[in-house]
Write a protein that holds these residues in place. Structure first.
Motif, mmCIF file in Angstrom:
data_model
loop_
_atom_site.group_PDB
_atom_site.id
_atom_site.type_symbol
_atom_site.label_atom_id
_atom_site.label_comp_id
_atom_site.label_asym_id
_atom_site.label_seq_id
_atom_site.Cartn_x
_atom_site.Cartn_y
_atom_site.Cartn_z
ATOM 1 N N ALA A 133 55.061 34.756 101.419
ATOM 2 C CA ALA A 133 55.168 33.506 102.188
ATOM 3 C C ALA A 133 55.813 32.362 101.402
ATOM 4 N N LEU A 134 56.969 32.585 100.829
ATOM 5 C CA LEU A 134 57.676 31.508 100.143
ATOM 6 C C LEU A 134 58.408 30.641 101.160
ATOM 7 N N GLU A 135 58.143 29.366 101.122
ATOM 8 C CA GLU A 135 58.877 28.419 101.972
ATOM 9 C C GLU A 135 60.361 28.435 101.608
ATOM 10 N N ALA A 136 60.649 28.651 100.332
ATOM 11 C CA ALA A 136 62.032 28.657 99.854
ATOM 12 C C ALA A 136 62.848 29.816 100.422
ATOM 13 N N ARG A 137 62.191 30.801 101.012
ATOM 14 C CA ARG A 137 62.913 31.914 101.627
ATOM 15 C C ARG A 137 63.848 31.396 102.732
ATOM 16 N N ALA A 138 63.432 30.333 103.428
ATOM 17 C CA ALA A 138 64.275 29.736 104.469
ATOM 18 C C ALA A 138 65.507 29.063 103.853
ATOM 19 N N LEU A 139 65.359 28.558 102.655
ATOM 20 C CA LEU A 139 66.460 27.915 101.942
ATOM 21 C C LEU A 139 67.484 28.955 101.489
ATOM 22 N N SER A 140 66.993 30.041 100.894
ATOM 23 C CA SER A 140 67.879 31.102 100.414
ATOM 24 C C SER A 140 67.084 32.392 100.259
#
Length: 152
Positions: A133-140
């Motif tokens: 569940a990394l929020e940064a996954r949406a970034l890259s």
């Protein structure tokens, strides 16, 4: 595991601010001297916590590469958009690096406190679920995968 996931996520999300600061002064994304300093400081701090030098180096090289992936993606986007300078870009030395240092300490402490779980092959699925569940996954998505690779 949550403090570890959070430190990785926050560090990766901070890459956006790093990119904006570098964009404004047209600084290169890669700074091998600075990267070596970051890794050396992490090794010094992490070995004092009982972590192996090799593991610390692997983890922090992955974090740095993930950050550079985000920065490269943003630079490409901004170049395509002919973006100008950012009015709200933080100062790399005064604002961003102290935050990165804080996150380095948090990451190392979390690695130390979760060392038994992270090194137990039979718990890899548990670690993978905790890190997903990394929020940064949406970034890259690519950068998120790079940042997590040493733990999976």
């Amino acid at each position: 595991m949550e403090p570890l996931r959070l430190a990785i996520d926050q560090r990766l999300l901070l890459a956006q601010a790093v990119a904006r600061a570098k964009w404004n002064v047209q600084a290169p994304i890669e700074d091998l001297g600075r990267e070596a300093q970051v890794i050396q400081a992490a090794v010094k701090e992490g070995t004092a916590l009982g972590l192996s030098k090799a593991w610390i180096e692997t983890v922090f090289r992955a974090q740095i590469e993930a950050s550079k992936t985000v920065q490269r993606e943003l630079f490409a986007q901004w170049s395509a958009q002919h973006a100008g300078k950012f009015d709200d870009a933080p100062d790399l030395a005064k604002t961003i690096r102290p935050e990165l240092d804080r996150l380095t300490t948090q990451l190392l402490r979390s690695m130390a406190s979760n060392q038994a779980v992270l090194n137990d092959e039979s718990r890899k699925a548990e670690v993978t679920r905790a890190m997903r569940a990394l929020e940064a996954r949406a970034l890259s998505p690519q950068a998120a995968t790079q940042a997590l690779t040493p733990f999976l």
